[in-house]
Design a protein around this motif. Structure first.
Motif, PDB file in Angstrom:
ATOM      1  N   ARG A   1     -24.750  24.790  37.495  1.00 36.38           N
ATOM      2  CA  ARG A   1     -25.892  24.250  38.234  1.00 36.38           C
ATOM      3  C   ARG A   1     -27.172  24.990  37.856  1.00 36.38           C
ATOM      4  O   ARG A   1     -27.902  25.499  38.705  1.00 36.38           O
ATOM      5  CB  ARG A   1     -25.675  24.319  39.762  1.00 36.38           C
ATOM      6  CG  ARG A   1     -24.477  23.568  40.293  1.00 36.38           C
ATOM      7  CD  ARG A   1     -24.390  22.128  39.783  1.00 36.38           C
ATOM      8  NE  ARG A   1     -25.582  21.341  40.080  1.00 36.38           N
ATOM      9  CZ  ARG A   1     -26.261  20.663  39.128  1.00 36.38           C
ATOM     10  NH1 ARG A   1     -25.882  20.687  37.854  1.00 36.38           N
ATOM     11  NH2 ARG A   1     -27.303  19.962  39.444  1.00 36.38           N
TER      12      ARG A   1
ATOM     13  N   TYR B   1     -31.006  16.104  27.799  1.00 37.68           N
ATOM     14  CA  TYR B   1     -30.055  15.765  26.714  1.00 37.68           C
ATOM     15  C   TYR B   1     -30.489  16.322  25.357  1.00 37.68           C
ATOM     16  O   TYR B   1     -29.855  16.024  24.350  1.00 37.68           O
ATOM     17  CB  TYR B   1     -29.849  14.244  26.634  1.00 37.68           C
ATOM     18  CG  TYR B   1     -29.206  13.692  27.878  1.00 37.68           C
ATOM     19  CD1 TYR B   1     -27.832  13.747  28.063  1.00 37.68           C
ATOM     20  CD2 TYR B   1     -29.975  13.160  28.903  1.00 37.68           C
ATOM     21  CE1 TYR B   1     -27.240  13.271  29.220  1.00 37.68           C
ATOM     22  CE2 TYR B   1     -29.394  12.681  30.070  1.00 37.68           C
ATOM     23  CZ  TYR B   1     -28.029  12.741  30.224  1.00 37.68           C
ATOM     24  OH  TYR B   1     -27.435  12.281  31.376  1.00 37.68           O
TER      25      TYR B   1
ATOM     26  N   ASN C   1     -31.074   8.597  29.257  1.00 36.87           N
ATOM     27  CA  ASN C   1     -29.990   8.097  30.105  1.00 36.87           C
ATOM     28  C   ASN C   1     -30.596   6.925  30.858  1.00 36.87           C
ATOM     29  O   ASN C   1     -31.611   7.115  31.506  1.00 36.87           O
ATOM     30  CB  ASN C   1     -29.567   9.209  31.074  1.00 36.87           C
ATOM     31  CG  ASN C   1     -28.719   8.702  32.224  1.00 36.87           C
ATOM     32  OD1 ASN C   1     -28.171   7.618  32.189  1.00 36.87           O
ATOM     33  ND2 ASN C   1     -28.627   9.505  33.275  1.00 36.87           N
TER      34      ASN C   1
ATOM     35  N   ASP D   1     -38.162  14.534  30.788  1.00 30.20           N
ATOM     36  CA  ASP D   1     -36.856  15.050  31.161  1.00 30.20           C
ATOM     37  C   ASP D   1     -36.041  15.145  29.869  1.00 30.20           C
ATOM     38  O   ASP D   1     -35.691  14.126  29.266  1.00 30.20           O
ATOM     39  CB  ASP D   1     -36.235  14.081  32.182  1.00 30.20           C
ATOM     40  CG  ASP D   1     -34.823  14.473  32.577  1.00 30.20           C
ATOM     41  OD1 ASP D   1     -34.087  14.991  31.706  1.00 30.20           O
ATOM     42  OD2 ASP D   1     -34.437  14.234  33.726  1.00 30.20           O
TER      43      ASP D   1
ATOM     44  N   GLY E   1     -31.144  20.547  36.073  1.00 26.97           N
ATOM     45  CA  GLY E   1     -32.307  19.764  35.648  1.00 26.97           C
ATOM     46  C   GLY E   1     -32.880  19.020  36.846  1.00 26.97           C
ATOM     47  O   GLY E   1     -34.092  18.814  36.955  1.00 26.97           O
TER      48      GLY E   1
ATOM     49  N   SER F   1     -31.435  21.649  30.915  1.00 24.93           N
ATOM     50  CA  SER F   1     -30.253  21.863  31.751  1.00 24.93           C
ATOM     51  C   SER F   1     -29.075  22.396  30.941  1.00 24.93           C
ATOM     52  O   SER F   1     -28.945  22.120  29.752  1.00 24.93           O
ATOM     53  CB  SER F   1     -29.873  20.513  32.368  1.00 24.93           C
ATOM     54  OG  SER F   1     -28.628  20.573  32.988  1.00 24.93           O
TER      55      SER F   1
ATOM     56  N   SER G   1     -26.151  21.369  31.834  1.00 23.70           N
ATOM     57  CA  SER G   1     -25.078  20.441  32.210  1.00 23.70           C
ATOM     58  C   SER G   1     -24.574  19.563  31.082  1.00 23.70           C
ATOM     59  O   SER G   1     -23.366  19.432  30.885  1.00 23.70           O
ATOM     60  CB  SER G   1     -25.562  19.510  33.323  1.00 23.70           C
ATOM     61  OG  SER G   1     -25.908  20.242  34.462  1.00 23.70           O
ATOM     62  N   LYS G   2     -25.498  18.913  30.371  1.00 25.35           N
ATOM     63  CA  LYS G   2     -25.124  17.781  29.516  1.00 25.35           C
ATOM     64  C   LYS G   2     -24.776  18.263  28.112  1.00 25.35           C
ATOM     65  O   LYS G   2     -23.636  18.187  27.668  1.00 25.35           O
ATOM     66  CB  LYS G   2     -26.266  16.775  29.455  1.00 25.35           C
ATOM     67  CG  LYS G   2     -26.930  16.490  30.781  1.00 25.35           C
ATOM     68  CD  LYS G   2     -26.005  15.774  31.728  1.00 25.35           C
ATOM     69  CE  LYS G   2     -26.731  15.467  33.033  1.00 25.35           C
ATOM     70  NZ  LYS G   2     -25.879  14.825  33.994  1.00 25.35           N
TER      71      LYS G   2
END
Ligand SMILES: Cc1ncc(COP(=O)(O)O)c(C=O)c1O
Length: 379
Positions: free
Chosen positions: A234, A194, A163, A191, A88, A223, A225-226
């Motif tokens: 990545r 999440y 966040n 963004d 992200g 992303s 990631s979360k």
């Protein structure tokens, strides 16, 4: 050389992250292994296919399968509206790199991930911060936002779910932000790394739709990631219906990425093919660990208080201690003496707060909050 501010949060994390027992600094839903996803889903990852794949650049734009799977996370987005990036963080950077230049004005709702205000400033924009207040439940004051918009406001930026606060800007408020942006023909970067972690909405409350689904000049970054517990890939993306913007991203991306790793692409495909079980595991983790966090806050007898999170993986806890210890000092001492990592609000420009990442392992939340309570007990 462009001027760049230090990323305070990343530097704080780097100082302690590998030297602690209880990690409440984490923002990912506790990262998973391929073995765990296999056993939850009953579907095997195709290691044979990976072993036989040539380690080439592969698809420059990301595999068609991956872009299809990502577009499936949205209502109106098709694969051609998706640009694959390195995390992200890469999606946010590429967005600013493609759109922002000296003479532009950018409004950022804060507190949020520092990248979202530092990078447009680095590209020469004038950045104004709309400061969200604890007393307002971190909800934006729309009149204030309206009054900040100028002719050259290129972009309004926010992060939803947020966040560090864990709050969710409601569907209604998001649509009013869209109205404000539309009047000035400004972009909105939301963004959304999440999404869709809206785990604790009120009964009957609808989550907001993605900005890319409701506004032509809306840009959503996402992303692995979360929400999907796969930060090690990545891998992230940008999604937008604005064709000119997407083209600008591809043009810029040719100069600094070529492609993402084909190994990461394959793993991300596998995770997204099994997203239902991953999300179910993560919703449960969010809700169960939030219960533990709420109990600890209650037990603090007023030393800690918070706006209860409705989404994402972090809470922004207000610390009420009277002996003059700053939250930065608190976080340093907690890391060194109690081997517990929390992030001080100073890194977000909010002294007096701590960011608690509560969707790591249950033992991180139990052990870490016990240590934090112990620390504030006599203060
Ligand atoms: C709001 C937000 N955006 C972007 C990122 C970057 O994450 P990644 O590059 O792993 O997707 C983070 C990481 O903490 C974040 O909290």
């Amino acid at each position: 050389m462009v001027k760049q501010e230090e990323f305070r949060l990343e530097q704080f994390m780097d100082k302690y992250e590998n030297d602690i027992d209880y990690n409440l600094g984490e923002t990912c839903c506790y990262s998973m292994t391929l073995n765990e996803i296999e056993s939850l889903s009953g579907n095997k990852f195709d290691f044979g296919k990976l072993a036989e794949s040539r380690l080439a650049y592969s698809y420059i734009k990301g595999s068609p399968e991956l872009r299809q799977l990502i577009s499936g996370l949205y209502d109106r987005i098709i694969p051609d509206d998706v640009v694959i990036t390195n995390g992200g963080i890469g999606g946010n950077f590429l967005t600013f790199y493609s759109l922002v230049e000296p003479g532009d004005h950018v409004i950022v709702l804060n507190p949020t991930y520092q990248q979202l205000s530092s990078v447009p400033s680095m590209f020469g924009a004038e950045v104004d911060i709309l400061r969200l207040r604890y007393e307002d439940g971190f909800s934006p004051n729309l009149e204030e936002l309206r009054s900040m918009v100028k002719k050259n406001t290129k972009m309004i930026v926010f992060n939803n779910p947020n966040n560090p606060t864990g709050t969710v800007i409601s569907a209604d408020v998001v649509s009013q932000i869209v109205d404000i942006a539309k009047e000035n023909d400004s972009y909105i970067l939301c963004d959304e790394v999440y999404r869709p972690l809206f785990h604790s909405l009120n009964d009957g409350e609808e989550p907001p739709k993605s900005i890319a689904d409701i506004y032509e000049k809306g840009i959503s970054t996402g992303s692995m990631s979360k929400t999907f517990s796969a930060a090690g890939t990545r891998l992230g993306w940008v999604a937008s219906k604005d064709k000119e913007f997407i083209r600008a991203c591809w043009v810029r991306r040719d100069y600094n990425m070529i492609s993402v790793s084909m190994v990461d692409d394959m793993i991300a495909q596998y995770v997204l093919q099994n997203k239902d079980v991953v999300l179910e595991r993560n919703y449960t983790l969010c809700r169960n660990n939030l219960k533990l966090l709420k109990e600890a806050v209650k037990e603090s007898g007023g030393k800690l208080e918070f706006v209860s999170p409705k989404g994402a993986t972090t809470a922004f806890v207000k610390v009420n201690i009277k002996d003059g210890t700053s939250t930065e000092q608190l976080a340093d001492e907690l890391a060194r003496e109690y081997r517990t990592l929390v992030v001080p609000g100073e890194t977000f420009g909010y002294p007096g707060f701590l960011r608690i990442g509560y969707v790591n392992r249950e033992e991180d939340v139990r052990g870490g909050m016990k240590n934090l309570l112990d620390y504030v007990k006599n203060k």
